[in-house]
Design an enzyme around this catalytic site. Structure first.
Site, PDB file in Angstrom:
ATOM      1  N   ASP A  10      36.695  10.693  -4.129  1.00 26.01           N
ATOM      2  CA  ASP A  10      35.441  11.160  -4.712  1.00 26.01           C
ATOM      3  C   ASP A  10      34.452  11.248  -3.810  1.00 26.01           C
ATOM      4  OD1 ASP A  10      33.449  10.549  -7.002  1.00 26.01           O
ATOM      5  OD2 ASP A  10      32.968   8.610  -6.215  1.00 26.01           O
ATOM      6  N   LEU A  11      33.156  11.818  -4.301  1.00 28.64           N
ATOM      7  CA  LEU A  11      32.133  12.100  -3.381  1.00 28.64           C
ATOM      8  C   LEU A  11      31.131  11.245  -3.183  1.00 28.64           C
ATOM      9  CD1 LEU A  11      30.951  14.496  -1.527  1.00 28.64           C
ATOM     10  CD2 LEU A  11      29.969  15.301  -3.420  1.00 28.64           C
ATOM     11  N   ASP A  12      30.300  10.937  -4.323  1.00 31.14           N
ATOM     12  CA  ASP A  12      29.191  10.144  -4.307  1.00 31.14           C
ATOM     13  C   ASP A  12      29.514   8.485  -4.150  1.00 31.14           C
ATOM     14  OD1 ASP A  12      27.099  12.205  -4.947  1.00 31.14           O
ATOM     15  OD2 ASP A  12      28.083  12.291  -6.949  1.00 31.14           O
ATOM     16  N   THR A  18      24.914   9.216  -1.843  1.00 32.88           N
ATOM     17  CA  THR A  18      24.169   9.964  -2.901  1.00 32.88           C
ATOM     18  C   THR A  18      23.546   9.041  -3.946  1.00 32.88           C
ATOM     19  OG1 THR A  18      26.130  10.940  -3.380  1.00 32.88           O
ATOM     20  CG2 THR A  18      24.668  12.347  -2.363  1.00 32.88           C
ATOM     21  N   LYS A  46      27.970   5.206 -12.677  1.00 28.92           N
ATOM     22  CA  LYS A  46      28.486   6.107 -11.395  1.00 28.92           C
ATOM     23  C   LYS A  46      29.577   6.643 -11.753  1.00 28.92           C
ATOM     24  CE  LYS A  46      26.632   3.067  -7.806  1.00 28.92           C
ATOM     25  NZ  LYS A  46      27.209   1.873  -6.768  1.00 28.92           N
ATOM     26  N   GLY A  47      30.244   7.588 -11.520  1.00 29.01           N
ATOM     27  CA  GLY A  47      31.369   8.654 -11.778  1.00 29.01           C
ATOM     28  C   GLY A  47      31.181   9.252 -13.197  1.00 29.01           C
ATOM     29  N   ILE A  48      30.157   9.062 -13.858  1.00 26.66           N
ATOM     30  CA  ILE A  48      30.399   9.775 -15.138  1.00 26.66           C
ATOM     31  C   ILE A  48      29.320  11.019 -15.157  1.00 26.66           C
ATOM     32  CG2 ILE A  48      30.865   7.603 -16.405  1.00 26.66           C
ATOM     33  CD1 ILE A  48      27.973   7.679 -17.547  1.00 26.66           C
ATOM     34  N   ARG A  50      26.568  13.983 -16.029  1.00 24.59           N
ATOM     35  CA  ARG A  50      24.879  13.972 -15.825  1.00 24.59           C
ATOM     36  C   ARG A  50      24.761  13.884 -17.267  1.00 24.59           C
ATOM     37  NH1 ARG A  50      22.894  19.572 -14.054  1.00 24.59           N
ATOM     38  NH2 ARG A  50      24.101  18.992 -12.386  1.00 24.59           N
ATOM     39  N   SER A 115      35.371  15.029  -7.980  1.00 24.53           N
ATOM     40  CA  SER A 115      34.081  14.450  -8.063  1.00 24.53           C
ATOM     41  C   SER A 115      33.731  15.000  -9.620  1.00 24.53           C
ATOM     42  CB  SER A 115      32.969  14.803  -6.986  1.00 24.53           C
ATOM     43  OG  SER A 115      31.840  14.741  -7.551  1.00 24.53           O
ATOM     44  N   ALA A 116      32.575  14.133 -10.182  1.00 22.02           N
ATOM     45  CA  ALA A 116      32.289  14.691 -11.586  1.00 22.02           C
ATOM     46  C   ALA A 116      30.820  15.507 -11.289  1.00 22.02           C
ATOM     47  CB  ALA A 116      31.818  13.528 -12.328  1.00 22.02           C
ATOM     48  N   SER A 117      30.540  15.537  -9.921  1.00 21.94           N
ATOM     49  CA  SER A 117      29.214  16.351  -9.639  1.00 21.94           C
ATOM     50  C   SER A 117      29.263  17.830  -9.919  1.00 21.94           C
ATOM     51  CB  SER A 117      28.689  15.863  -8.288  1.00 21.94           C
ATOM     52  OG  SER A 117      27.616  16.568  -8.141  1.00 21.94           O
ATOM     53  N   ASN A 119      27.044  19.281  -8.138  1.00 21.78           N
ATOM     54  CA  ASN A 119      26.392  19.655  -7.101  1.00 21.78           C
ATOM     55  C   ASN A 119      27.090  19.260  -5.855  1.00 21.78           C
ATOM     56  OD1 ASN A 119      23.514  20.168  -8.155  1.00 21.78           O
ATOM     57  ND2 ASN A 119      23.930  17.953  -8.795  1.00 21.78           N
ATOM     58  N   LYS A 146      35.402  11.309 -16.143  1.00 26.11           N
ATOM     59  CA  LYS A 146      36.183  10.033 -15.670  1.00 26.11           C
ATOM     60  C   LYS A 146      35.792   9.149 -16.655  1.00 26.11           C
ATOM     61  CE  LYS A 146      35.855  11.021 -10.757  1.00 26.11           C
ATOM     62  NZ  LYS A 146      34.978  10.791  -9.623  1.00 26.11           N
ATOM     63  N   GLU A 170      37.796   5.687  -4.725  1.00 24.89           N
ATOM     64  CA  GLU A 170      36.714   5.555  -5.645  1.00 24.89           C
ATOM     65  C   GLU A 170      35.781   4.341  -5.497  1.00 24.89           C
ATOM     66  OE1 GLU A 170      34.970   6.551  -8.020  1.00 24.89           O
ATOM     67  OE2 GLU A 170      36.019   8.412  -8.671  1.00 24.89           O
ATOM     68  N   ASP A 171      34.583   4.655  -5.899  1.00 18.86           N
ATOM     69  CA  ASP A 171      33.510   3.556  -5.845  1.00 18.86           C
ATOM     70  C   ASP A 171      32.981   3.057  -7.336  1.00 18.86           C
ATOM     71  OD1 ASP A 171      32.004   5.885  -6.286  1.00 18.86           O
ATOM     72  OD2 ASP A 171      30.158   4.706  -5.948  1.00 18.86           O
TER      73      ASP A 171
HETATM   74  C1  G6P Z   1      29.204  11.526  -9.811  1.00 14.84           C
HETATM   75  C2  G6P Z   1      28.144  10.525  -9.702  1.00 14.84           C
HETATM   76  C3  G6P Z   1      27.444  10.465 -10.972  1.00 14.84           C
HETATM   77  C4  G6P Z   1      26.922  11.671 -11.448  1.00 14.84           C
HETATM   78  C5  G6P Z   1      27.794  12.684 -11.558  1.00 14.84           C
HETATM   79  C6  G6P Z   1      27.404  13.964 -12.108  1.00 14.84           C
HETATM   80  O1  G6P Z   1      30.061  11.458 -10.375  1.00 14.84           O
HETATM   81  O2  G6P Z   1      28.771   9.129  -9.376  1.00 14.84           O
HETATM   82  O3  G6P Z   1      26.612   9.489 -10.935  1.00 14.84           O
HETATM   83  O4  G6P Z   1      26.182  11.648 -12.760  1.00 14.84           O
HETATM   84  O5  G6P Z   1      28.527  12.672 -10.223  1.00 14.84           O
HETATM   85  O6  G6P Z   1      26.664  14.650 -10.899  1.00 14.84           O
HETATM   86  P1  G6P Z   1      25.763  15.774 -10.970  1.00 14.84           P
HETATM   87  O7  G6P Z   1      25.370  16.009  -9.400  1.00 14.84           O
HETATM   88  O8  G6P Z   1      26.472  17.029 -11.552  1.00 14.84           O
HETATM   89  O9  G6P Z   1      24.510  15.583 -11.853  1.00 14.84           O
HETATM   90 MG    MG Z   2      31.367   7.827  -6.984  1.00 14.22          MG
END
Ligand code: G6P
Ligand code: MG
Length: 216
Positions: A10-12, A18, A46-48, A50, A115-117, A119, A146, A170-171
């Site tokens: 996982d990233l964040d 972040t 966390k992990g879900i 946006r 990662s769910a991000s 970004n 997730k 994972e955090d």
């Molecule tokens: C990660 C973070 C979440 C965040 C998700 C989406 O999983 O833990 O807190 O909502 O990424 O990130 P984004 O950068 O796409 O908004």
């Molecule tokens: Mg995380």
């Protein structure tokens, strides 16, 4: 010898710090809408994704919005968030993370980002971590967030390693659940009281070594 052949990160909150930027940006949005939420509530974000984070937050505030307004709010939050991550430097890599990624590579194990991000590309580029990954699976390519295991299963598939030979770092509670649902081992990063379902929990990657995977 460990049977583990791949690490999925996982990233964040695992590799980079972040989580605090997400928190600040969501808090600012909630405050503009006239309410606040606690750090305990923040754990649930966390992990879900946006969009799902926004739905939860609006629920906490008892605020109803149209789909068009929700899109605008999510975009507003992301603009603030991107402003913060654009200024990130390699200093913001969490302690031990870069060393562990290097050790994984040197040991001949594969690495994927899970990662769910949306970004993640920007963050990996700003922090100089991009070259450590064989595969990047992030919010731009997954359709189920997730705790659905899709993000990790896609990572395993792209690496061509069976899920039971992968370990996830994972955090987030949702991420630990996702890894378990995918049939993978999990190293929780954080507190054992929160990450109850992880196989082991450590408070960060500093001090974690590849040979600790032998026992998993
Ligand atoms: C990660 C973070 C979440 C965040 C998700 C989406 O999983 O833990 O807190 O909502 O990424 O990130 P984004 O950068 O796409 O908004
Ligand atoms: Mg995380």
């Amino acid at each position: 010898m460990s049977h583990i052949r791949a690490c999925i990160f996982d990233l964040d909150g695992v590799l980079v710090d972040t989580a605090v930027y997400h928190y600040r940006a969501w808090k600012r949005l909630a405050n503009e809408l006239g309410f606040d939420f606690t750090e305990d509530d923040n754990e649930k974000l966390k992990g879900i994704s946006r969009v799902q984070s926004l739905e939860l937050i609006l629920g906490w505030g008892g605020v109803e919005k149209t789909p068009a307004e929700k899109l605008e709010l999510a975009t507003r939050k992301n603009t603030w968030y991107v402003e913060m991550i654009q200024a990130m430097t390699p200093e913001e890599i969490l302690p031990g993370a870069k060393e562990f990624l290097a050790e994984v590579k040197a040991a001949g194990l594969k690495s994927a980002l899970g990662s769910a991000s949306k970004n993640s590309g920007l963050i990996l580029e700003r922090t100089g971590l991009l070259s450590f990954f064989d595969v990047i699976i992030d919010g731009n390519v997954v359709s189920a967030s997730k705790p659905d295991p899709q993000v990790f299963l896609k990572g395993a598939e792209a690496l061509q390693i069976p899920p039971n030979q992968c370990v996830v770092f994972e955090d987030a509670v949702a991420g630990v659940e996702a890894a378990r649902a995918g049939g993978m081992k999990v190293v929780g990063i954080g507190s054992p009281e929160i990450l109850r379902d992880a196989d082991v929990v450590v408070n960060g990657l500093s001090g974690f070594r590849v040979n600790m995977l032998d026992a998993m």
